[in-house]
Design a protein around this motif. Structure first.
Motif, PDB file in Angstrom:
ATOM      1  N   LEU A  49     -60.370  -5.585  24.442  1.00 11.52           N
ATOM      2  CA  LEU A  49     -59.911  -4.768  23.263  1.00 11.52           C
ATOM      3  C   LEU A  49     -58.363  -5.390  22.510  1.00 11.52           C
ATOM      4  O   LEU A  49     -58.402  -5.110  21.351  1.00 11.52           O
ATOM      5  N   ALA A  50     -57.647  -5.718  23.701  1.00  9.58           N
ATOM      6  CA  ALA A  50     -56.806  -6.417  22.946  1.00  9.58           C
ATOM      7  C   ALA A  50     -56.608  -7.531  22.671  1.00  9.58           C
ATOM      8  O   ALA A  50     -56.210  -7.851  21.183  1.00  9.58           O
ATOM      9  N   THR A  51     -57.926  -8.888  22.491  1.00 13.07           N
ATOM     10  CA  THR A  51     -58.457  -9.061  21.871  1.00 13.07           C
ATOM     11  C   THR A  51     -58.951  -9.602  20.320  1.00 13.07           C
ATOM     12  O   THR A  51     -58.785  -9.430  19.483  1.00 13.07           O
ATOM     13  N   LYS A  52     -59.502  -8.477  19.997  1.00 17.73           N
ATOM     14  CA  LYS A  52     -60.180  -7.685  19.408  1.00 17.73           C
ATOM     15  C   LYS A  52     -59.113  -6.836  17.876  1.00 17.73           C
ATOM     16  O   LYS A  52     -58.572  -7.451  17.613  1.00 17.73           O
ATOM     17  N   MET A  53     -58.102  -6.314  19.065  1.00 20.24           N
ATOM     18  CA  MET A  53     -56.870  -6.121  17.971  1.00 20.24           C
ATOM     19  C   MET A  53     -56.278  -7.515  17.170  1.00 20.24           C
ATOM     20  O   MET A  53     -56.152  -7.470  16.171  1.00 20.24           O
ATOM     21  N   ASN A  55     -57.310 -10.229  16.526  1.00 19.92           N
ATOM     22  CA  ASN A  55     -58.840 -10.560  15.854  1.00 19.92           C
ATOM     23  C   ASN A  55     -58.467 -10.520  14.779  1.00 19.92           C
ATOM     24  O   ASN A  55     -58.710 -10.934  12.883  1.00 19.92           O
ATOM     25  N   SER A  56     -58.240  -8.808  14.508  1.00 21.73           N
ATOM     26  CA  SER A  56     -58.133  -7.554  13.548  1.00 21.73           C
ATOM     27  C   SER A  56     -57.165  -8.772  12.509  1.00 21.73           C
ATOM     28  O   SER A  56     -57.120  -7.525  11.626  1.00 21.73           O
ATOM     29  N   LEU A  57     -56.154  -9.396  13.589  1.00 20.88           N
ATOM     30  CA  LEU A  57     -55.319  -9.465  12.025  1.00 20.88           C
ATOM     31  C   LEU A  57     -54.787 -10.452  11.836  1.00 20.88           C
ATOM     32  O   LEU A  57     -53.608 -11.277  11.838  1.00 20.88           O
ATOM     33  N   ASP A  58     -55.905 -11.232  12.070  1.00 27.08           N
ATOM     34  CA  ASP A  58     -55.472 -12.908  12.296  1.00 27.08           C
ATOM     35  C   ASP A  58     -54.640 -13.668  12.891  1.00 27.08           C
ATOM     36  O   ASP A  58     -53.415 -14.206  12.566  1.00 27.08           O
ATOM     37  N   HIS A  59     -54.321 -13.578  14.317  1.00 25.55           N
ATOM     38  CA  HIS A  59     -53.916 -13.976  14.975  1.00 25.55           C
ATOM     39  C   HIS A  59     -53.262 -15.279  14.790  1.00 25.55           C
ATOM     40  O   HIS A  59     -52.357 -15.912  15.309  1.00 25.55           O
ATOM     41  N   SER A 129     -30.023  -7.125  20.477  1.00 21.63           N
ATOM     42  CA  SER A 129     -30.363  -5.650  20.871  1.00 21.63           C
ATOM     43  C   SER A 129     -31.315  -5.469  19.696  1.00 21.63           C
ATOM     44  O   SER A 129     -32.202  -4.972  19.437  1.00 21.63           O
ATOM     45  N   ASN A 130     -30.071  -5.050  18.189  1.00 24.13           N
ATOM     46  CA  ASN A 130     -31.481  -5.241  17.243  1.00 24.13           C
ATOM     47  C   ASN A 130     -32.211  -5.947  17.246  1.00 24.13           C
ATOM     48  O   ASN A 130     -33.236  -5.804  16.336  1.00 24.13           O
ATOM     49  N   PHE A 131     -32.635  -7.138  17.363  1.00 22.35           N
ATOM     50  CA  PHE A 131     -33.272  -8.559  17.004  1.00 22.35           C
ATOM     51  C   PHE A 131     -34.638  -7.805  17.820  1.00 22.35           C
ATOM     52  O   PHE A 131     -35.710  -7.581  17.668  1.00 22.35           O
ATOM     53  N   ASN A 132     -34.529  -7.119  18.831  1.00 22.37           N
ATOM     54  CA  ASN A 132     -35.561  -6.728  20.021  1.00 22.37           C
ATOM     55  C   ASN A 132     -35.926  -5.722  19.680  1.00 22.37           C
ATOM     56  O   ASN A 132     -37.334  -5.639  19.631  1.00 22.37           O
ATOM     57  N   ASN A 133     -35.431  -4.721  18.954  1.00 22.99           N
ATOM     58  CA  ASN A 133     -35.813  -3.429  18.838  1.00 22.99           C
ATOM     59  C   ASN A 133     -36.909  -3.416  17.472  1.00 22.99           C
ATOM     60  O   ASN A 133     -37.682  -2.956  16.937  1.00 22.99           O
ATOM     61  N   ASP A 134     -35.901  -4.154  16.163  1.00 25.04           N
ATOM     62  CA  ASP A 134     -35.777  -4.476  14.863  1.00 25.04           C
ATOM     63  C   ASP A 134     -37.374  -5.447  14.858  1.00 25.04           C
ATOM     64  O   ASP A 134     -38.551  -5.114  13.670  1.00 25.04           O
ATOM     65  N   SER A 135     -37.554  -6.162  15.364  1.00 22.72           N
ATOM     66  CA  SER A 135     -38.652  -7.935  15.155  1.00 22.72           C
ATOM     67  C   SER A 135     -40.052  -7.267  16.480  1.00 22.72           C
ATOM     68  O   SER A 135     -40.631  -7.205  15.964  1.00 22.72           O
ATOM     69  N   PHE A 136     -40.015  -6.101  16.984  1.00 22.54           N
ATOM     70  CA  PHE A 136     -40.677  -5.109  17.729  1.00 22.54           C
ATOM     71  C   PHE A 136     -41.000  -4.281  17.098  1.00 22.54           C
ATOM     72  O   PHE A 136     -42.912  -4.342  16.695  1.00 22.54           O
ATOM     73  N   TRP A 137     -41.427  -3.551  16.349  1.00 18.22           N
ATOM     74  CA  TRP A 137     -41.246  -2.656  14.835  1.00 18.22           C
ATOM     75  C   TRP A 137     -41.884  -3.727  13.654  1.00 18.22           C
ATOM     76  O   TRP A 137     -42.765  -3.174  12.970  1.00 18.22           O
ATOM     77  N   LEU A 138     -41.989  -4.986  14.124  1.00 14.30           N
ATOM     78  CA  LEU A 138     -42.391  -5.293  12.842  1.00 14.30           C
ATOM     79  C   LEU A 138     -43.951  -6.173  13.657  1.00 14.30           C
ATOM     80  O   LEU A 138     -45.264  -6.548  12.993  1.00 14.30           O
ATOM     81  N   ALA A 140     -45.071  -6.216  17.434  1.00 17.11           N
ATOM     82  CA  ALA A 140     -45.556  -5.506  18.653  1.00 17.11           C
ATOM     83  C   ALA A 140     -46.893  -5.407  19.040  1.00 17.11           C
ATOM     84  O   ALA A 140     -47.773  -6.098  20.111  1.00 17.11           O
ATOM     85  N   PRO A 141     -47.734  -5.900  17.719  1.00 19.25           N
ATOM     86  CA  PRO A 141     -49.556  -6.080  18.223  1.00 19.25           C
ATOM     87  C   PRO A 141     -49.350  -6.858  18.870  1.00 19.25           C
ATOM     88  O   PRO A 141     -50.454  -7.790  19.058  1.00 19.25           O
ATOM     89  N   TYR A 142     -49.032  -8.735  17.891  1.00 17.60           N
ATOM     90  CA  TYR A 142     -49.096  -9.676  18.341  1.00 17.60           C
ATOM     91  C   TYR A 142     -48.767  -9.911  20.362  1.00 17.60           C
ATOM     92  O   TYR A 142     -47.662 -11.020  20.423  1.00 17.60           O
ATOM     93  N   LYS A 143     -47.352  -8.922  20.487  1.00 13.39           N
ATOM     94  CA  LYS A 143     -47.089  -9.473  21.600  1.00 13.39           C
ATOM     95  C   LYS A 143     -47.758  -8.601  22.813  1.00 13.39           C
ATOM     96  O   LYS A 143     -47.334  -8.382  24.422  1.00 13.39           O
ATOM     97  N   VAL A 144     -48.613  -8.341  22.614  1.00 19.75           N
ATOM     98  CA  VAL A 144     -50.180  -7.981  24.099  1.00 19.75           C
ATOM     99  C   VAL A 144     -49.777  -8.304  25.155  1.00 19.75           C
ATOM    100  O   VAL A 144     -50.127  -8.467  26.209  1.00 19.75           O
TER     101      VAL A 144
END
Length: 239
Positions: A49-53, A55-59, A129-138, A140-144
């Motif tokens: 399921l993680a891999t399908k996600m 692939n849907s985003l062109d990892h 702290s700002n980078f960790n938070n704000d980059s995650f919102w950008l 996060a799907p690629y960090k699974v």
């Protein structure tokens, strides 16, 4: 003696006037939205399921993206060199040239004037702290599949499949968990959060307004969280 008592009553009344609605509103939100962390199953179905996600985003396109630039919620601006693991972080009149491998080697500037090392420590910590938070919102799907992550397949009441990702290490708040929900193509459309920073568990935020950068990476431009909206603007991704 009556006058001080009257003053105290007025002060107490003001406190109740301002705090009671807040407490009632929080109580309403807590009982309406608070959820226990769901149980899920580790193993191949969760990995698929993680891999399908991904692939849907062109990892692969994201992996080949070496430079990302964006502004988060009109407050913080970033120029991230993924290839070198560095990022220029901007807010107010500060710029931190952040070394993500060794943050305390970073350099801090205020109004384009370099800040001395003794004064820069807290600003570097804020930039991280700002980078960790704000980059995650950008991204996060690629960090699974990041080191220290655990993935579980969760079957929802309607029969759909969701992906529970727990970050056991790394980042600013290790131990946080996110339950990803998907559209028919497998692309993420929202996640629920079990995170230290929020007092209510299971709150949901959308992932929407997906755009494809010049490098081919697919990234969101907007998140809706309860009555709030978080915009991602000035988004650029290049190889």
């Amino acid at each position: 003696m009556a006058k001080p008592k009257k003053v105290l009553k007025i002060i107490a009344g003001v406190i109740v006037f301002f705090t009671l609605p807040t407490l009632l509103f929080f109580g309403f939100l807590y009982f309406k939205y608070d959820e226990d962390l769901p149980s899920g199953i580790k193993g191949e179905p969760a990995e698929l399921l993680a891999t399908k996600m991904l692939n849907s985003l062109d990892h692969d396109a994201y992996e080949s993206t070496n430079h990302l630039e964006w502004t988060f919620n009109k407050r913080h601006h970033y120029k991230w060199n993924k290839a070198e693991n560095t990022c220029q972080v901007y807010w107010k009149n500060y710029r931190v040239d952040l070394d993500l491998n060794d943050p305390y080697k970073s350099e801090v500037y205020q109004n384009d004037q370099k800040v001395d090392k003794d004064s820069s420590k807290k600003l570097i910590e804020k930039a991280v702290s700002n980078f960790n938070n704000d980059s995650f919102w950008l991204v996060a799907p690629y960090k699974v599949f990041d080191p220290g992550t655990e993935r579980r397949l969760v079957t929802m009441e309607d029969g759909s499949e969701a992906l529970l990702v727990t970050y056991t290490s790394g980042g600013t708040t290790p131990g946080d968990s996110y339950l990803w929900h998907f559209d028919a193509s497998g692309k993420p459309q929202s996640f629920q959060m079990w995170v230290d920073i929020l007092p209510i568990n299971g709150l949901e935020a959308s992932w929407s307004d997906w755009t494809t950068t010049e490098s081919g990476a697919q990234l969101p431009r907007f998140h809706k969280f309860m009555i709030f909206g978080f915009e991602i603007t000035d988004l650029v991704g290049t190889k």
